[in-house]
Design an enzyme around this catalytic site. Structure first.
Site, PDB file in Angstrom:
ATOM      1  N   GLY A   9      67.527 -60.705-135.818  1.00  0.00           N
ATOM      2  CA  GLY A   9      66.628 -59.550-135.660  1.00  0.00           C
ATOM      3  C   GLY A   9      67.426 -58.267-135.828  1.00  0.00           C
ATOM      4  O   GLY A   9      67.202 -57.265-135.146  1.00  0.00           O
ATOM      5  N   GLY A  12      65.923 -54.325-136.921  1.00  0.00           N
ATOM      6  CA  GLY A  12      65.027 -53.511-136.107  1.00  0.00           C
ATOM      7  C   GLY A  12      65.704 -52.266-135.565  1.00  0.00           C
ATOM      8  O   GLY A  12      66.818 -51.916-135.977  1.00  0.00           O
ATOM      9  N   GLN A  13      65.012 -51.606-134.632  1.00  0.00           N
ATOM     10  CA  GLN A  13      65.515 -50.333-134.101  1.00  0.00           C
ATOM     11  C   GLN A  13      66.901 -50.498-133.470  1.00  0.00           C
ATOM     12  O   GLN A  13      67.833 -49.769-133.817  1.00  0.00           O
ATOM     13  CB  GLN A  13      64.540 -49.761-133.052  1.00  0.00           C
ATOM     14  CG  GLN A  13      64.935 -48.365-132.594  1.00  0.00           C
ATOM     15  CD  GLN A  13      64.261 -47.929-131.297  1.00  0.00           C
ATOM     16  OE1 GLN A  13      63.590 -48.723-130.620  1.00  0.00           O
ATOM     17  NE2 GLN A  13      64.448 -46.677-130.933  1.00  0.00           N
ATOM     18  N   ASP A  35      67.769 -61.556-140.300  1.00  0.00           N
ATOM     19  CA  ASP A  35      66.403 -61.127-139.984  1.00  0.00           C
ATOM     20  C   ASP A  35      65.475 -61.876-140.918  1.00  0.00           C
ATOM     21  O   ASP A  35      65.940 -62.593-141.821  1.00  0.00           O
ATOM     22  CB  ASP A  35      66.283 -59.591-140.188  1.00  0.00           C
ATOM     23  CG  ASP A  35      65.160 -58.960-139.359  1.00  0.00           C
ATOM     24  OD1 ASP A  35      63.980 -59.273-139.629  1.00  0.00           O
ATOM     25  OD2 ASP A  35      65.450 -58.159-138.458  1.00  0.00           O
ATOM     26  N   TYR A 143      54.002 -59.202-123.424  1.00  0.00           N
ATOM     27  CA  TYR A 143      55.422 -58.891-123.645  1.00  0.00           C
ATOM     28  C   TYR A 143      56.197 -58.996-122.324  1.00  0.00           C
ATOM     29  O   TYR A 143      57.228 -59.663-122.247  1.00  0.00           O
ATOM     30  CB  TYR A 143      55.517 -57.481-124.228  1.00  0.00           C
ATOM     31  CG  TYR A 143      56.905 -56.932-124.416  1.00  0.00           C
ATOM     32  CD1 TYR A 143      57.753 -57.445-125.382  1.00  0.00           C
ATOM     33  CD2 TYR A 143      57.354 -55.848-123.650  1.00  0.00           C
ATOM     34  CE1 TYR A 143      59.023 -56.914-125.577  1.00  0.00           C
ATOM     35  CE2 TYR A 143      58.610 -55.304-123.848  1.00  0.00           C
ATOM     36  CZ  TYR A 143      59.447 -55.837-124.802  1.00  0.00           C
ATOM     37  OH  TYR A 143      60.701 -55.305-124.995  1.00  0.00           O
ATOM     38  N   LYS A 147      59.115 -61.589-121.208  1.00  0.00           N
ATOM     39  CA  LYS A 147      60.463 -61.162-120.794  1.00  0.00           C
ATOM     40  C   LYS A 147      60.783 -61.708-119.394  1.00  0.00           C
ATOM     41  O   LYS A 147      61.900 -62.141-119.132  1.00  0.00           O
ATOM     42  CB  LYS A 147      60.573 -59.641-120.811  1.00  0.00           C
ATOM     43  CG  LYS A 147      60.575 -59.032-122.214  1.00  0.00           C
ATOM     44  CD  LYS A 147      61.798 -59.425-123.020  1.00  0.00           C
ATOM     45  CE  LYS A 147      61.872 -58.710-124.357  1.00  0.00           C
ATOM     46  NZ  LYS A 147      62.937 -59.200-125.222  1.00  0.00           N
TER      47      LYS A 147
HETATM   48  P1  NAD Z   1      62.214 -54.035-133.377  1.00  0.00           P
HETATM   49  O1  NAD Z   1      60.777 -54.442-133.375  1.00  0.00           O
HETATM   50  O2  NAD Z   1      62.572 -52.701-133.888  1.00  0.00           O
HETATM   51  O3  NAD Z   1      63.064 -55.102-134.191  1.00  0.00           O
HETATM   52  C1  NAD Z   1      62.857 -56.489-134.104  1.00  0.00           C
HETATM   53  C2  NAD Z   1      63.423 -57.139-135.349  1.00  0.00           C
HETATM   54  O4  NAD Z   1      63.183 -58.537-135.242  1.00  0.00           O
HETATM   55  C3  NAD Z   1      62.753 -56.657-136.653  1.00  0.00           C
HETATM   56  O5  NAD Z   1      63.717 -56.287-137.607  1.00  0.00           O
HETATM   57  C4  NAD Z   1      61.966 -57.876-137.117  1.00  0.00           C
HETATM   58  O6  NAD Z   1      61.884 -58.015-138.534  1.00  0.00           O
HETATM   59  C5  NAD Z   1      62.784 -59.007-136.521  1.00  0.00           C
HETATM   60  N1  NAD Z   1      61.999 -60.240-136.394  1.00  0.00           N
HETATM   61  C6  NAD Z   1      60.702 -60.375-136.079  1.00  0.00           C
HETATM   62  N2  NAD Z   1      60.351 -61.663-136.099  1.00  0.00           N
HETATM   63  C7  NAD Z   1      61.467 -62.357-136.441  1.00  0.00           C
HETATM   64  C8  NAD Z   1      61.746 -63.726-136.626  1.00  0.00           C
HETATM   65  N3  NAD Z   1      60.809 -64.661-136.472  1.00  0.00           N
HETATM   66  N4  NAD Z   1      63.006 -64.079-136.941  1.00  0.00           N
HETATM   67  C9  NAD Z   1      63.988 -63.156-137.121  1.00  0.00           C
HETATM   68  N5  NAD Z   1      63.773 -61.840-136.972  1.00  0.00           N
HETATM   69  C10 NAD Z   1      62.527 -61.454-136.631  1.00  0.00           C
HETATM   70  O7  NAD Z   1      62.752 -54.257-131.886  1.00  0.00           O
HETATM   71  P2  NAD Z   1      63.925 -53.454-131.138  1.00  0.00           P
HETATM   72  O8  NAD Z   1      63.328 -52.227-130.592  1.00  0.00           O
HETATM   73  O9  NAD Z   1      65.117 -53.378-131.981  1.00  0.00           O
HETATM   74  O10 NAD Z   1      64.179 -54.427-129.907  1.00  0.00           O
HETATM   75  C11 NAD Z   1      65.215 -55.376-129.870  1.00  0.00           C
HETATM   76  C12 NAD Z   1      65.154 -56.128-128.554  1.00  0.00           C
HETATM   77  O11 NAD Z   1      65.284 -55.192-127.473  1.00  0.00           O
HETATM   78  C13 NAD Z   1      63.837 -56.861-128.294  1.00  0.00           C
HETATM   79  O12 NAD Z   1      64.086 -58.042-127.582  1.00  0.00           O
HETATM   80  C14 NAD Z   1      63.072 -55.904-127.418  1.00  0.00           C
HETATM   81  O13 NAD Z   1      62.140 -56.578-126.623  1.00  0.00           O
HETATM   82  C15 NAD Z   1      64.188 -55.303-126.598  1.00  0.00           C
HETATM   83  N6  NAD Z   1      63.808 -53.986-126.043  1.00  0.00           N
HETATM   84  C16 NAD Z   1      63.699 -52.889-126.855  1.00  0.00           C
HETATM   85  C17 NAD Z   1      63.347 -51.660-126.315  1.00  0.00           C
HETATM   86  C18 NAD Z   1      63.236 -50.425-127.167  1.00  0.00           C
HETATM   87  O14 NAD Z   1      62.922 -49.349-126.658  1.00  0.00           O
HETATM   88  N7  NAD Z   1      63.478 -50.496-128.465  1.00  0.00           N
HETATM   89  C19 NAD Z   1      63.127 -51.551-124.935  1.00  0.00           C
HETATM   90  C20 NAD Z   1      63.209 -52.681-124.144  1.00  0.00           C
HETATM   91  C21 NAD Z   1      63.588 -53.892-124.706  1.00  0.00           C
END
Ligand code: NAD
Length: 318
Positions: A9, A12-13, A35, A143, A147
């Site tokens: 993954g 992502g962000q 990813d 969600y 978690k």
């Molecule tokens: P995001 O949605 O920006 O990125 C998730 C990535 O996972 C994407 O690039 C997507 O293509 C990839 N993905 C989706 N399905 C997939 C699959 N089946 N196999 C492989 N890759 C796959 O999420 P993020 O913001 O980068 O979050 C990363 C982690 O941090 C997550 O577990 C999220 O729950 C946790 N989190 C994020 C935040 C936040 O503010 N960004 C806050 C709390 C927790």
């Protein structure tokens, strides 16, 4: 032992910036990004990339063997707002991906695992100010339920099978390089883009909705710190509370107005308001500070300055 890292993954962000940071620290070829879709140019050009579906055990195992991976960061998930639209899919992705990597670690194929949890593990019955590490947890989003369940399984795999899994409950993460992926705190990133591009922003949360947030560099620092800590210092094997700043849409708008005086904010709350109302306003992260010396660096003022400065450059604005 040389670190050989797989990020699942990675596009992502958080994954994008985490990959770049880990490549800077460990060397580009030691950090494999993966990813189901390609990432931005910077990520794709900075080191190795493989397509991996986090729900497919065999494809994860194959890449772990190919690169002799010893650490995995599982960043793939469906976030809070999108999860409410596709609850079954969110559950399937968030749980299956976690079981896959926990089982790979249990088989002894990797040494260490990072899996992020979220402040979404808390719910309406949780104390909202200075939310303790251990408290009532009755999450109301799919969600949050995924978690919280994930946290229980992490602790279980540590206790039962000795899996070295480490986790933090991220608050809302603010960044300028990458956009957020469907969470309830996305407004705190969108607002900077729209302030610069349009001079106004309509918030999907009410003006007084206070939520815990963190600048990306602090989130990366915490992630790297907990993974580098000696195993005996990690006393919590479910997930650590983590905090930096808390603010409302009204407060972030006031900060932006200091730099862009004509900026206007309006409010049009949607379904995400209900999610935000169920979450803490501030979080007690003293256990992380004590156990592995966590410390945040960025306050709202500094975060705003960095966001506006870098987005101005990104958009080629004067
Ligand atoms: P995001 O949605 O920006 O990125 C998730 C990535 O996972 C994407 O690039 C997507 O293509 C990839 N993905 C989706 N399905 C997939 C699959 N089946 N196999 C492989 N890759 C796959 O999420 P993020 O913001 O980068 O979050 C990363 C982690 O941090 C997550 O577990 C999220 O729950 C946790 N989190 C994020 C935040 C936040 O503010 N960004 C806050 C709390 C927790």
């Amino acid at each position: 032992m040389n670190k050989s890292i797989l990020i699942i993954g990675a596009c992502g962000q958080i994954g994008t910036e985490l990959t770049l940071k880990l490549r800077e620290i460990n060397g580009a070829n030691q950090v494999i990004a993966s990813d189901i879709k390609e990432g931005n140019k910077e990520l794709m050009q900075s080191g190795p990339f493989e397509f991996i579906n986090a729900m497919d055990y065999n494809s994860i195992e194959k890449i772990i063997e190919k690169y002799a991976i010893n650490e995995v960061y599982l960043m793939a998930a469906m976030l809070s707002a999108t999860g409410e639209k596709y609850p079954a899919k969110a559950w399937e992705l968030n749980m299956n991906s976690l079981f896959n990597v926990l089982n790979i670690a249990k088989e002894g194929k990797i040494k260490k695992l990072f899996w992020p949890s979220s402040m979404a593990v808390f719910g309406p019955s949780t104390p909202k100010e200075n939310t303790p590490q251990e408290t009532i947890m009755e999450p109301t989003t799919v969600y949050g339920i995924s978690k919280q369940t994930g946290e229980r399984w992490c602790e279980y795999y540590f206790n039962k099978y000795g899996v070295d899994v480490r986790s933090i409950r991220y608050p809302g993460v603010i960044s300028w390089r990458t956009n957020p992926g469907g969470g309830t705190t996305d407004y705190a990133v969108e607002i900077y883009h729209e302030a610069l591009l349009k001079g106004e922003y309509t918030s999907f949360l009410k003006k007084e909705t206070k939520l815990p947030m963190m600048y990306m560099d602090d989130a990366l620092e915490a992630t790297i710190k907990i993974m580098d800590a000696a195993p005996e210092t990690i006393k919590i094997r479910s997930s650590y509370n983590l905090a930096a700043i808390s603010f409302t849409p009204e407060e972030i708008a006031a900060e932006i107005k200091k730099e862009i005086p004509e900026f206007k904010i309006s409010y049009n709350p949607d379904f995400r308001q209900t999610i935000a109302d169920s979450w803490p306003k501030s979080i007690d992260d003293s256990r992380a500070r004590k156990d592995w010396n966590w410390n945040h660096t960025f306050d709202l003022k500094k975060t705003s300055e960095i966001m506006l400065e870098n987005l101005r450059l990104k958009y080629n604005l004067p």
